[in-house]
Design an enzyme around this catalytic site. Structure first.
Site, PDB file in Angstrom:
ATOM      1  N   ASN A  13       0.878  -1.174   0.000  1.00 26.80           N
ATOM      2  CA  ASN A  13       0.000   0.000   0.000  1.00 26.80           C
ATOM      3  C   ASN A  13       0.916   1.224   0.000  1.00 26.80           C
ATOM      4  OD1 ASN A  13      -1.790   2.062   0.435  1.00 26.80           O
ATOM      5  ND2 ASN A  13      -2.453   1.367   2.477  1.00 26.80           N
ATOM      6  N   LYS A  62       0.128   4.216  -0.207  1.00 20.84           N
ATOM      7  CA  LYS A  62      -0.496   5.405   0.401  1.00 20.84           C
ATOM      8  C   LYS A  62      -0.251   6.629  -0.499  1.00 20.84           C
ATOM      9  CE  LYS A  62      -0.168   3.125   4.832  1.00 20.84           C
ATOM     10  NZ  LYS A  62      -0.100   3.200   6.282  1.00 20.84           N
ATOM     11  N   HIS A  98      -9.457   1.242   4.970  1.00 19.46           N
ATOM     12  CA  HIS A  98      -8.188   1.466   5.676  1.00 19.46           C
ATOM     13  C   HIS A  98      -8.432   2.406   6.853  1.00 19.46           C
ATOM     14  CE1 HIS A  98      -4.103   2.546   6.608  1.00 19.46           C
ATOM     15  NE2 HIS A  98      -3.723   1.488   5.922  1.00 19.46           N
ATOM     16  N   GLU A 135      -6.813   4.793   7.949  1.00 19.58           N
ATOM     17  CA  GLU A 135      -6.570   6.216   7.641  1.00 19.58           C
ATOM     18  C   GLU A 135      -7.799   6.825   6.966  1.00 19.58           C
ATOM     19  OE1 GLU A 135      -2.885   5.490   5.576  1.00 19.58           O
ATOM     20  OE2 GLU A 135      -2.004   4.858   7.483  1.00 19.58           O
ATOM     21  N   GLU A 186      -5.347  -4.883  10.422  1.00 23.69           N
ATOM     22  CA  GLU A 186      -4.309  -3.882  10.650  1.00 23.69           C
ATOM     23  C   GLU A 186      -4.586  -3.170  11.972  1.00 23.69           C
ATOM     24  OE1 GLU A 186      -2.320  -2.599   6.745  1.00 23.69           O
ATOM     25  OE2 GLU A 186      -4.064  -1.337   6.975  1.00 23.69           O
ATOM     26  N   GLY A 243       2.648   2.184  10.826  1.00 25.41           N
ATOM     27  CA  GLY A 243       3.622   3.266  10.696  1.00 25.41           C
ATOM     28  C   GLY A 243       4.330   3.614  11.993  1.00 25.41           C
ATOM     29  N   SER A 277       3.501  -2.200  10.294  1.00 21.21           N
ATOM     30  CA  SER A 277       4.956  -2.302  10.497  1.00 21.21           C
ATOM     31  C   SER A 277       5.499  -3.690  10.168  1.00 21.21           C
ATOM     32  CB  SER A 277       5.330  -1.895  11.929  1.00 21.21           C
ATOM     33  OG  SER A 277       4.955  -0.542  12.165  1.00 21.21           O
TER      34      SER A 277
HETATM   35  P1  13P Z   1       3.124   0.309   7.607  1.00 14.51           P
HETATM   36  O1  13P Z   1       3.593  -1.008   7.016  1.00 14.51           O
HETATM   37  O2  13P Z   1       3.866   1.495   7.092  1.00 14.51           O
HETATM   38  O3  13P Z   1       3.016   0.242   9.099  1.00 14.51           O
HETATM   39  O4  13P Z   1       1.616   0.508   7.051  1.00 14.51           O
HETATM   40  C1  13P Z   1       0.720  -0.523   7.151  1.00 14.51           C
HETATM   41  C2  13P Z   1      -0.488  -0.157   6.405  1.00 14.51           C
HETATM   42  O5  13P Z   1      -1.231   0.717   6.816  1.00 14.51           O
HETATM   43  C3  13P Z   1      -0.760  -0.855   5.153  1.00 14.51           C
HETATM   44  O6  13P Z   1      -2.032  -0.577   4.680  1.00 14.51           O
END
Ligand code: 13P
Length: 251
Positions: A9, A11, A96, A98, A168, A174, A214
């Site tokens: 992803n 982002k 997601h 976010e 997740e 992150g 992560s």
């Molecule tokens: P990270 O791997 O950067 O923690 O992000 C995970 C994520 O949100 C994937 O959709």
């Protein structure tokens, strides 16, 4: 049996030229290699058509990171599931954390997006996961179950069979703080049990449940060795081939 999937992803990272370059590099790196999982890259909308054109579709599936909850029309700035499908993308990441947190996506909106995604022949990668306070107050199982029930459990068994889930935990995204393999397995087994209760063993056993938060080259092998962890949804570590390939090769 269910598939193992490693999905990146991106982002809101990489301009078009950088994204095309990364997709080319990944495509090259996978050439002639035997890989034991499906590989997906989730790019920003504007990259989809170019990236889908570049990659070997037998090796790499392309995903959007969102789509509209409307079919078409006067929704300035939105991108429909049909438009996503017309680029050659095969997946849409939905729900997601976010998007839930910053863009106020509710269970109802996500239900509409899932329906439109399926109607356009795309595979939803549907994200679920609790925030830290919910885990600390031991509400994490209830929260994750509600996210699944409220957006997905009106689907027929046939349609549910087309869904990929991604657990997740928000506190792991992150932050560099990964769920332990035992925490991931515990939640994934709970999710699968929830699916068994609603759709039966066959659908539950065929549903891929990815872990995200992560995940990287250092922890992927251990995470993926759990019986109910069928792959990963990878943020930061999907932004370079050097970091992403070892995660793919962890299978
Ligand atoms: P990270 O791997 O950067 O923690 O992000 C995970 C994520 O949100 C994937 O959709």
């Amino acid at each position: 049996m269910r598939k193992n999937i490693v999905a990146g992803n991106w982002k809101m990272n990489k301009n078009l030229q950088e994204g095309v370059e990364l997709a080319k590099e990944l495509n090259e790196a996978l050439k002639g290699k035997t890989i034991n999982c499906d590989v997906v890259i989730g790019t920003p909308f504007i990259h989809l058509a170019a990236v889908a054109n570049i990659v070997d579709s037998d090796k790499i599936g392309v995903a959007a990171q969102n789509c509209a909850n409307k079919v078409s029309g006067a929704y300035t700035g939105e991108v429909s599931a049909e438009m996503v499908a017309s680029t050659g993308a095969k997946y849409v990441i939905l729900g997601h954390s976010e998007r839930r947190a910053y863009y106020h996506e509710t269970a109802e909106i996500l239900k509409e997006k899932v329906g439109l995604t399926l109607a356009n022949g795309l595979t939803p990668i549907f994200c679920i996961g609790e925030v830290l306070e919910e885990r600390e107050s031991e509400k994490h199982f209830d929260v994750v179950k509600s996210q699944i029930v409220d957006s997905l459990f009106e689907l027929s068994a046939e349609d549910f069979g087309k869904i990929v889930l991604a657990y997740e935990p928000v506190w792991a995204i992150g932050t560099g703080k990964t769920a332990s393999p035992a925490q991931a397995q515990e939640m994934h087994a709970f999710i699968r049990k929830t699916l068994v209760e609603k759709y039966g063993n066959e659908v539950a056993n065929n549903t891929s449940i990815l872990y995200g938060g992560s995940a990287n080259a250092d922890n992927a092998k251990e995470l993926f060795s759990n019986p109910d962890v069928d792959g990963g949804l990878i943020g930061g570590a999907s932004l370079s081939v050097d970091k992403f390939m070892p995660v793919i090769e962890a299978f």
